[in-house]
Design a protein around this motif. Structure first.
Motif, PDB file in Angstrom:
ATOM      1  N   HIS A 164       1.749   1.839  13.303  1.00 45.77           N
ATOM      2  CA  HIS A 164       1.059   2.960  12.664  1.00 45.77           C
ATOM      3  C   HIS A 164      -0.391   2.597  12.311  1.00 45.77           C
ATOM      4  O   HIS A 164      -1.319   3.350  12.602  1.00 45.77           O
ATOM      5  CB  HIS A 164       1.839   3.370  11.406  1.00 45.77           C
ATOM      6  CG  HIS A 164       1.153   4.388  10.556  1.00 45.77           C
ATOM      7  ND1 HIS A 164       1.294   5.745  10.751  1.00 45.77           N
ATOM      8  CD2 HIS A 164       0.292   4.246   9.506  1.00 45.77           C
ATOM      9  CE1 HIS A 164       0.566   6.396   9.865  1.00 45.77           C
ATOM     10  NE2 HIS A 164      -0.054   5.501   9.089  1.00 45.77           N
ATOM     11  N   THR A 165      -0.546   1.433  11.695  1.00 48.36           N
ATOM     12  CA  THR A 165      -1.888   1.005  11.292  1.00 48.36           C
ATOM     13  C   THR A 165      -2.788   0.860  12.510  1.00 48.36           C
ATOM     14  O   THR A 165      -3.939   1.299  12.525  1.00 48.36           O
ATOM     15  CB  THR A 165      -1.827  -0.345  10.540  1.00 48.36           C
ATOM     16  OG1 THR A 165      -0.952  -0.193   9.435  1.00 48.36           O
ATOM     17  CG2 THR A 165      -3.194  -0.763  10.053  1.00 48.36           C
TER      18      THR A 165
ATOM     19  N   ASP B 134      -5.715   1.327   0.911  1.00 48.17           N
ATOM     20  CA  ASP B 134      -5.297   1.392   2.311  1.00 48.17           C
ATOM     21  C   ASP B 134      -4.915  -0.021   2.731  1.00 48.17           C
ATOM     22  O   ASP B 134      -5.602  -0.981   2.380  1.00 48.17           O
ATOM     23  CB  ASP B 134      -6.434   1.916   3.196  1.00 48.17           C
ATOM     24  CG  ASP B 134      -5.930   2.419   4.543  1.00 48.17           C
ATOM     25  OD1 ASP B 134      -6.307   3.542   4.928  1.00 48.17           O
ATOM     26  OD2 ASP B 134      -5.158   1.692   5.216  1.00 48.17           O
ATOM     27  N   ASP B 135      -3.828  -0.172   3.471  1.00 46.72           N
ATOM     28  CA  ASP B 135      -3.409  -1.519   3.862  1.00 46.72           C
ATOM     29  C   ASP B 135      -4.263  -2.069   4.998  1.00 46.72           C
ATOM     30  O   ASP B 135      -4.164  -3.237   5.347  1.00 46.72           O
ATOM     31  CB  ASP B 135      -1.915  -1.568   4.227  1.00 46.72           C
ATOM     32  CG  ASP B 135      -1.547  -0.587   5.324  1.00 46.72           C
ATOM     33  OD1 ASP B 135      -2.279   0.409   5.498  1.00 46.72           O
ATOM     34  OD2 ASP B 135      -0.530  -0.811   6.000  1.00 46.72           O
TER      35      ASP B 135
ATOM     36  N   ASP C 295      -3.864   6.006   0.892  1.00 44.51           N
ATOM     37  CA  ASP C 295      -3.151   5.932   2.170  1.00 44.51           C
ATOM     38  C   ASP C 295      -1.661   6.136   1.888  1.00 44.51           C
ATOM     39  O   ASP C 295      -1.199   5.874   0.772  1.00 44.51           O
ATOM     40  CB  ASP C 295      -3.407   4.526   2.760  1.00 44.51           C
ATOM     41  CG  ASP C 295      -2.791   4.346   4.140  1.00 44.51           C
ATOM     42  OD1 ASP C 295      -2.575   5.354   4.840  1.00 44.51           O
ATOM     43  OD2 ASP C 295      -2.540   3.181   4.516  1.00 44.51           O
TER      44      ASP C 295
ATOM     45  N   ILE D 210       1.153   5.250   4.379  1.00 43.36           N
ATOM     46  CA  ILE D 210       1.959   4.146   4.915  1.00 43.36           C
ATOM     47  C   ILE D 210       1.329   2.828   4.494  1.00 43.36           C
ATOM     48  O   ILE D 210       0.313   2.403   5.044  1.00 43.36           O
ATOM     49  CB  ILE D 210       2.037   4.206   6.449  1.00 43.36           C
ATOM     50  CG1 ILE D 210       2.478   5.579   6.933  1.00 43.36           C
ATOM     51  CG2 ILE D 210       2.957   3.096   6.985  1.00 43.36           C
ATOM     52  CD1 ILE D 210       3.940   5.872   6.839  1.00 43.36           C
ATOM     53  N   MET D 211       1.932   2.212   3.472  1.00 44.81           N
ATOM     54  CA  MET D 211       1.445   0.915   2.984  1.00 44.81           C
ATOM     55  C   MET D 211       2.658   0.042   2.669  1.00 44.81           C
ATOM     56  O   MET D 211       3.728   0.567   2.381  1.00 44.81           O
ATOM     57  CB  MET D 211       0.618   1.108   1.700  1.00 44.81           C
ATOM     58  CG  MET D 211      -0.744   1.734   1.918  1.00 44.81           C
ATOM     59  SD  MET D 211      -1.763   1.630   0.433  1.00 44.81           S
ATOM     60  CE  MET D 211      -0.915   2.759  -0.658  1.00 44.81           C
TER      61      MET D 211
ATOM     62  N   LYS E   7      -6.071  11.082   9.409  1.00 43.15           N
ATOM     63  CA  LYS E   7      -6.803  10.134  10.245  1.00 43.15           C
ATOM     64  C   LYS E   7      -6.487  10.425  11.711  1.00 43.15           C
ATOM     65  O   LYS E   7      -5.343  10.738  12.015  1.00 43.15           O
ATOM     66  CB  LYS E   7      -6.357   8.698   9.955  1.00 43.15           C
ATOM     67  CG  LYS E   7      -6.681   8.152   8.587  1.00 43.15           C
ATOM     68  CD  LYS E   7      -6.003   6.789   8.473  1.00 43.15           C
ATOM     69  CE  LYS E   7      -5.951   6.298   7.037  1.00 43.15           C
ATOM     70  NZ  LYS E   7      -5.036   5.165   6.866  1.00 43.15           N
TER      71      LYS E   7
HETATM   72 MG   LIG Z   1      -1.637   2.478   6.195  1.00 44.98          MG
END
Ligand SMILES: [Mg+2]
Lengths: 569, 119
Positions: A53-54, B11-12, B56, B58-59, B103
């Protein structure tokens, strides 16, 4: 528009991290497959999903749409799998590994030319294999209101297991930034400046002797320079893990290719070495591991990669519990390839036989495989250790059979402590690491045995090496003229004692006979001047504070040639 | 609009944080606090009391939705995520998010959205 060029480096290094995580977690996932350990796989799938995902959103932000799409497909696969809507099979795992490889290549291309590769075929292949129906990553950066068309099952994204109860809040502390990423180039620049500073320090130390007022400040400065040097060296250390990380995957692939069952263990990845060494370490280790898979393990077995810190050097060992090295086969191959004459092959010493392993043209494999079969493998290892001043040893068999290669590496590069010695008006540097101690040897303790002189030091016979003979050195005319007036000590059989430096490498010990000990000094190791490239007996050169270039003696290569020990006149 | 406001960027991805910081700095903001996972984000929130949070979803450790549940009503939170499903967007609104940017975003969209949120 966002100017993206300034983010490219960070994008790449982060994407590399994510690909490495994908590889690692896929390996773990593969291990869980047969056992059906769903509980453990769930956490892995969460992490896999997050990495994909990232990478997807970063790639999309950078405008690398094809990579963004492929990582989106990955994300969807992991997402479906963690929701039990998709069963991960060995076939899918293989395709996922392949995808990571393709992404790596594309990223390498971005790094090199700024252009991503067309990875659409792989995306289609994955979709077909898994049934995920990913269609596109967020349509256009201009119209972000339009949502990306994912076909993902509708479900909450958050994972309730990982939530933190609210009363934990007060206990949390603020994490400060304790690590920063620094471009390697800056560290190299720092190192270069450091080297110049060291030369100035040496010059100042010479001036100090003539100008007593300088003493205090020069001493303080010297201490500071040494401390800074230490810190610069520390800053350049990186864990070998950075290189090790890709090996589990590599060994797995090789084993699968050759239909072997190979367990792979790694320890000591946290050991730190200078980045220059770590950088160069990858290729020789690939060859050693590949060699272990190709030649060591027949059907099933274990390969271990170990890093271990000793006091003054680092050890990296690659061992397998399979076959021993077949030296008969090595001999036959050496003759077949005209490396050694058939008449001479049986008279080779054990050392010479082992050295054959590292010969660029040697290969014992009948069929040429991609890497190790061509026989270039071990010569790469040899030239690596030669280059950085380490060495490689091999044990075969080890206790219950199998083979172990050990790389002995310096912890840092470039700056070493050494002893400066004079031989017939020529200065040499001897690295401290190879010195046992220096001794004065009374003539009476020297025995002439056959064609070699041996000194008895502490009851042990030590062969003597007369450096002036080895290098064919003579006193200069001025020296001889001087010598008539003052009494400069020279070596001659009639003088009452000889000065020797005892050097030790492995089991070998030798007494290096010199004229004079000058002093101890930190020196910066530079490559040998090009005219001397390949000359045995020197590991490099260095420039002294007064501008003189001197050579650094290397006893490994010097003593390899036993004829150097022979007393010739 | 108060350009002196302290903004927490959660944010990761360090890359993503850098891009966001660059956009914000370009718009005249100068006080930033960063964090790379939800737990760190909650801690930084307590310690720094930012006036705006860019969050964010998804972390690792604690995800953005959990963070939002804890601080969504106490501070202005603008979600910036690659997750584009309506259901998730809806859920963040329920927990107090004042906006949602998907994003990849462009500079103008981020500035417009922040201007809207802060005025
Ligand atoms: Mg993320």
């Amino acid at each position: 528009m966002v100017d993206l060029s300034k983010f490219k480096d960070l994008f790449i290094s982060e994407a590399e991290d994510n690909l490495q995580k994908l590889n690692g977690n896929l390996l773990a996932l593969e291990k869980n497959l047969p056992a059906g350990r769903q509980g453990q796989s769930k956490k892995l799938l969460d992490e896999l999903m997050r990495s994909a995902h990232t990478m997807k959103s970063s790639s999309a932000t950078m405008g690398y749409k094809k990579m963004a799409f492929l990582t989106h497909v990955l994300e969807d696969i992991f997402d479906h799998a963690r929701n039990d809507e998709l069963k991960i099979t060995p076939k899918i795992i293989n395709e996922l590994f392949k995808t990571v490889d393709i992404l790596e290549k594309s990223l390498a291309s971005v790094k090199k030319s700024g252009e991503e590769l067309n990875v659409d075929t792989q995306a289609r292949k994955l979709k077909k294999l898994t049934g995920v129906t990913t269609e596109g990553v967020g349509k256009s950066p201009r119209t972000p209101e339009e949502k990306p068309a994912t076909q993902r099952a509708q479900k909450p994204v958050e994972d309730t297991e990982t939530s933190v109860p609210s009363d934990d809040l007060s206990a949390l502390s603020v994490a400060k930034i304790d690590h920063i990423k620094v471009p390697v180039e800056r560290l190299d620049n720092l190192m270069d400046l450091m080297e110049e500073l060291l030369i100035d320090k040496m010059r100042l130390e010479q001036l100090k002797n003539k100008t007593p007022e300088l003493e205090g400040v020069v001493e303080h400065l010297s201490r500071l320079v040494s401390d800074i040097q230490y810190q610069v060296m520390q800053a350049r250390l990186v864990p070998v893990e950075q290189i090790f990380a890709r090996f589990p995957r590599m060994v797995r692939d090789l084993a699968q290719e050759q239909k072997k069952k190979i367990g792979f263990g790694m320890t000591g990845g946290e050991m730190e070495l200078d980045r220059t060494i770590v950088d160069k370490l990858g290729e020789p280790l690939v060859h050693l591991l590949r060699n272990a898979v190709d030649h060591g393990i027949e059907k099933s077995g274990t390969i271990n990669l170990q890093a271990k810190r000793e006091k003054d050097f680092a050890l990296i060992m690659v061992e397998n519990d399979g076959k021993n090295i077949d030296f008969e086969k090595v001999k036959r191959a050496a003759v077949k390839r005209n490396i050694v004459d058939a008449k001479e092959i049986e008279s080779l010493s054990e050392n010479q036989l082992i050295n054959l392993l590292y010969h660029p043209r040697l290969s014992t494999k009948d069929k040429v495989t991609e890497t190790s079969g061509r026989g270039v493998g071990l010569s790469v290892v040899k030239s690596f250790v030669d280059q950085i001043g380490g060495r490689v040893t091999v044990e075969s068999p080890i206790t219950d059979g199998g083979t172990r290669f050990t790389l002995e590496l310096p912890l840092t590069l470039a700056i070493i402590n050494s002893l400066l010695v004079e031989v017939r008006d020529t200065l040499f540097a001897i690295p401290f690491s190879s010195i046992e101690r220096s001794v004065d040897i009374p003539q009476g303790d020297i025995k002439s045995m056959a064609d070699q002189d041996v000194a008895v030091v502490d009851g042990v016979d030590v062969p003597l090496v007369y450096l002036h003979k080895v290098f064919n050195l003579a006193f200069s005319a001025e020296h001889l003229a001087d010598n008539k007036n003052k009494t400069k000590k020279i070596i001659n059989p009639k003088s009452s004692t000889l000065t020797a430096v005892l050097v030790k490498r492995g089991k070998d010990i030798a007494g290096i006979v010199i004229d004079k000990l000058i002093n101890e000094q930190e020196i910066i190791v530079k490559p040998l001047p090009s005219v001397l490239k390949g000359t045995k007996g020197f590991s490099g050169s260095t420039i002294l504070g007064d501008g003189r270039t001197i050579l650094i003696l290397d006893f490994v290569s010097l003593l390899e040639d036993r004829s150097k020990l022979i007393r010739t006149s | 609009m108060d350009k002196n406001i302290k903004i927490l960027i959660a944010d990761d991805s360090a890359f993503m944080r850098k891009v966001l910081k660059d956009i914000l700095a370009g718009a005249g903001f100068s006080k930033f606090v960063e964090c790379g996972d939800g737990k760190e984000c909650l801690a930084k929130y307590e310690a720094e009391k930012p006036g705006l949070v860019l969050l964010d979803i998804i972390m690792p450790v604690v995800d953005g939705m959990e963070v939002l549940k804890k601080i969504g009503t106490a501070v202005k939170v603008l979600v910036i995520s690659a997750v584009g499903q309506d259901k998730i967007i809806e859920e963040t609104k329920q927990h107090g998010a004042v906006g949602y940017i998907v994003k990849p975003f462009d500079r103008k969209k981020v500035i417009d959205e922040i201007t809207k949120v802060l005025s």
